[in-house]
Design a protein around this motif. Structure first.
Motif, mmCIF file in Angstrom:
data_model
loop_
_atom_site.group_PDB
_atom_site.id
_atom_site.type_symbol
_atom_site.label_atom_id
_atom_site.label_comp_id
_atom_site.label_asym_id
_atom_site.label_seq_id
_atom_site.Cartn_x
_atom_site.Cartn_y
_atom_site.Cartn_z
ATOM 1 N N MET A 117 -0.467 5.030 -0.105
ATOM 2 C CA MET A 117 0.668 4.931 0.828
ATOM 3 C C MET A 117 0.460 3.760 1.791
ATOM 4 O O MET A 117 -0.664 3.334 2.025
ATOM 5 C CB MET A 117 0.811 6.254 1.615
ATOM 6 N N LYS A 118 1.567 3.263 2.331
ATOM 7 C CA LYS A 118 1.471 2.188 3.323
ATOM 8 C C LYS A 118 1.109 2.759 4.692
ATOM 9 O O LYS A 118 1.231 3.965 4.924
ATOM 10 C CB LYS A 118 2.821 1.475 3.430
ATOM 11 N N ILE A 119 0.739 1.872 5.594
ATOM 12 C CA ILE A 119 0.335 2.335 6.915
ATOM 13 C C ILE A 119 1.496 3.034 7.634
ATOM 14 O O ILE A 119 1.290 3.972 8.409
ATOM 15 C CB ILE A 119 -0.276 1.179 7.755
ATOM 16 N N SER A 120 2.729 2.602 7.330
ATOM 17 C CA SER A 120 3.887 3.235 7.977
ATOM 18 C C SER A 120 4.014 4.691 7.531
ATOM 19 O O SER A 120 4.324 5.578 8.341
ATOM 20 C CB SER A 120 5.165 2.466 7.656
ATOM 21 N N GLU A 121 3.739 4.962 6.263
ATOM 22 C CA GLU A 121 3.808 6.346 5.778
ATOM 23 C C GLU A 121 2.646 7.167 6.359
ATOM 24 O O GLU A 121 2.815 8.321 6.750
ATOM 25 C CB GLU A 121 3.767 6.383 4.251
ATOM 26 N N LEU A 122 1.472 6.526 6.425
ATOM 27 C CA LEU A 122 0.309 7.199 7.029
ATOM 28 C C LEU A 122 0.629 7.584 8.476
ATOM 29 O O LEU A 122 0.272 8.670 8.938
ATOM 30 C CB LEU A 122 -0.889 6.241 6.983
ATOM 31 N N SER A 123 1.329 6.704 9.163
ATOM 32 C CA SER A 123 1.746 6.960 10.537
ATOM 33 C C SER A 123 2.710 8.148 10.597
ATOM 34 O O SER A 123 2.535 9.075 11.393
ATOM 35 C CB SER A 123 2.386 5.699 11.121
ATOM 36 N N ASP A 124 3.715 8.131 9.715
ATOM 37 C CA ASP A 124 4.679 9.249 9.684
ATOM 38 C C ASP A 124 3.987 10.578 9.414
ATOM 39 O O ASP A 124 4.227 11.567 10.093
ATOM 40 C CB ASP A 124 5.724 9.029 8.571
ATOM 41 N N ARG A 125 3.104 10.569 8.417
ATOM 42 C CA ARG A 125 2.520 11.847 7.992
ATOM 43 C C ARG A 125 1.462 12.363 8.956
ATOM 44 O O ARG A 125 1.222 13.564 9.030
ATOM 45 C CB ARG A 125 1.955 11.717 6.571
ATOM 46 N N SER A 126 0.801 11.456 9.686
ATOM 47 C CA SER A 126 -0.226 11.905 10.637
ATOM 48 C C SER A 126 0.372 12.140 12.024
ATOM 49 O O SER A 126 -0.247 12.782 12.877
ATOM 50 C CB SER A 126 -1.333 10.848 10.755
ATOM 51 N N GLY A 127 1.571 11.593 12.262
ATOM 52 C CA GLY A 127 2.172 11.708 13.591
ATOM 53 C C GLY A 127 1.513 10.775 14.605
ATOM 54 O O GLY A 127 1.654 10.963 15.811
ATOM 55 N N LEU A 128 0.789 9.774 14.115
ATOM 56 C CA LEU A 128 0.124 8.826 15.025
ATOM 57 C C LEU A 128 0.771 7.444 14.890
ATOM 58 O O LEU A 128 1.060 7.012 13.772
ATOM 59 C CB LEU A 128 -1.368 8.722 14.672
ATOM 60 N N PRO A 129 0.976 6.715 15.986
ATOM 61 C CA PRO A 129 1.561 5.371 15.919
ATOM 62 C C PRO A 129 0.666 4.424 15.112
ATOM 63 O O PRO A 129 -0.554 4.590 15.094
ATOM 64 C CB PRO A 129 1.605 4.925 17.387
ATOM 65 N N VAL A 130 1.296 3.448 14.458
ATOM 66 C CA VAL A 130 0.558 2.449 13.668
ATOM 67 C C VAL A 130 -0.510 1.756 14.521
ATOM 68 O O VAL A 130 -1.641 1.546 14.070
ATOM 69 C CB VAL A 130 1.541 1.410 13.061
ATOM 70 N N GLN A 131 -0.181 1.441 15.771
ATOM 71 C CA GLN A 131 -1.145 0.776 16.664
ATOM 72 C C GLN A 131 -2.402 1.627 16.860
ATOM 73 O O GLN A 131 -3.520 1.103 16.913
ATOM 74 C CB GLN A 131 -0.511 0.482 18.038
ATOM 75 N N THR A 132 -2.198 2.929 16.982
ATOM 76 C CA THR A 132 -3.333 3.844 17.176
ATOM 77 C C THR A 132 -4.200 3.870 15.919
ATOM 78 O O THR A 132 -5.439 3.847 16.005
ATOM 79 C CB THR A 132 -2.809 5.262 17.504
ATOM 80 N N ILE A 133 -3.555 3.906 14.765
ATOM 81 C CA ILE A 133 -4.302 3.912 13.501
ATOM 82 C C ILE A 133 -5.139 2.627 13.381
ATOM 83 O O ILE A 133 -6.323 2.669 13.033
ATOM 84 C CB ILE A 133 -3.335 4.049 12.296
#
Lengths: 210, 210
Positions: free
Chosen positions: A1-17
């Motif tokens: 998955m892309k980082i945007s999907e990882l962000s959606d699924r974890s509930g964490l902003p891309v910047q935080t990841i």
């Protein structure tokens, strides 16, 4: 998955990841282009663990780094890993002046734990936490005697036996730590709220017989 | 005594004492000259109460004002006064979105308390605190079931019965509130520390049989 999907699924902003990757908490994704990387379920699970440690456990990044490193180190047995996570939890005793009151309180704590025969390491942070409460009570002219401590000891044993019996040891290590931390912190609040209500109930029954 | 002696004996700076007088928490002294006033034992006792509420209870000035007013109002029965003081203690539930998860958690709490037959007012802050923990656990995929709650309920009853039995009801009201708040806050820390150590003990016994 892309980082945007990882962000959606974890509930964490891309910047935080991205910050967690820079801090070494989360492995990098697999590069698929100069500016793109691919992430998988392991990244998602790791993020859920970090989120629980940060948001529920309120742990600083340095503690999260240590716990994540221990999760990845199979030489660390699961119960030691869970113990490490518990030791990282606040609240911590404030730094104490080396005065005789503090030393006496700490000796009282060590004597109580020895008397109970509890297997607790000499540097367990909860020893200092208990000593701090002992010293504060003494400072207010309300010194603790063992008789007053009995119901709290009994309550703590009752709860801990239940909690340790419920640990799912055959679980994935990451998930086990996540559950243990969340359970520890949130059931502490459950206990606190129930104690307040049990006090109100007992007091109403004692004083307001109507 | 002069304000300097009141400061020495209470352990509070003169500026803090003057601030409490301005805020109406402490009565003025008896003026003995244009810039001098005389204070007595009642001022000292009141300051000790305020100190306990502020430093141990961590209460905001507005809550201290309400409690002090209730101490001075003999129409407020002692057990209601102690209840008022307990309701003022943190932690408080964060303001909740009016979503269905929160409403369901609050209903679960009310159902548990009704099932237990506990006499707890509908607006007791601890109901919201417990609901917040329920909602957080559910959000993490760890919903509470009544069976898991049992040891915590039993522990809370054990402790509260001991605590309420120990209330010294024939004591001076000011001193009774001071003791109750200090005891409530500090024994909460005692309980927390003992639970952590009891967990370590139970875990060591279960996993480390050596």
């Amino acid at each position: 998955m892309k980082i945007s999907e990882l962000s959606d699924r974890s509930g964490l902003p891309v910047q935080t990841i991205k910050y967690y990757i820079r801090e070494g908490l989360l492995p990098k994704g697999t590069a698929t282009a100069a500016t793109r990387a691919e992430y998988d379920g392991r990244h998602l699970h790791r993020l859920r663990l970090i989120k629980a440690l940060r948001e529920v456990g309120d742990l600083p990044i340095a503690s999260v780094q240590q716990i994540v490193a221990a999760v990845d180190d199979d030489a660390v047995a699961l119960h030691l890993l869970l113990g490490k996570a518990q030791y990282a939890l606040g609240p911590r005793a404030e730094p104490q002046p080396e005065d005789s009151g503090w030393r006496a309180a700490r000796q009282d704590v060590d004597a109580v734990i020895a008397e109970l025969g509890w297997r607790v390491l000499p540097d367990a942070p909860a020893r200092d936490l208990l000593a701090q409460a002992f010293a504060a009570l003494r400072g207010l002219g309300l010194p603790i005697v063992l008789r007053d401590l009995r119901p709290y000891i009994e309550a703590a044993e009752l709860i801990a036996d239940h909690e340790v019996a419920g640990l799912l040891v055959d679980e994935d290590r990451e998930r086990a730590v996540q559950t243990a931390i969340a359970t520890n912190v949130l059931y502490e609040r459950v206990l606190l709220a129930l104690r307040r209500m049990a006090q109100e109930n007992a007091s109403t029954r004692r004083f307001d017989l109507a």
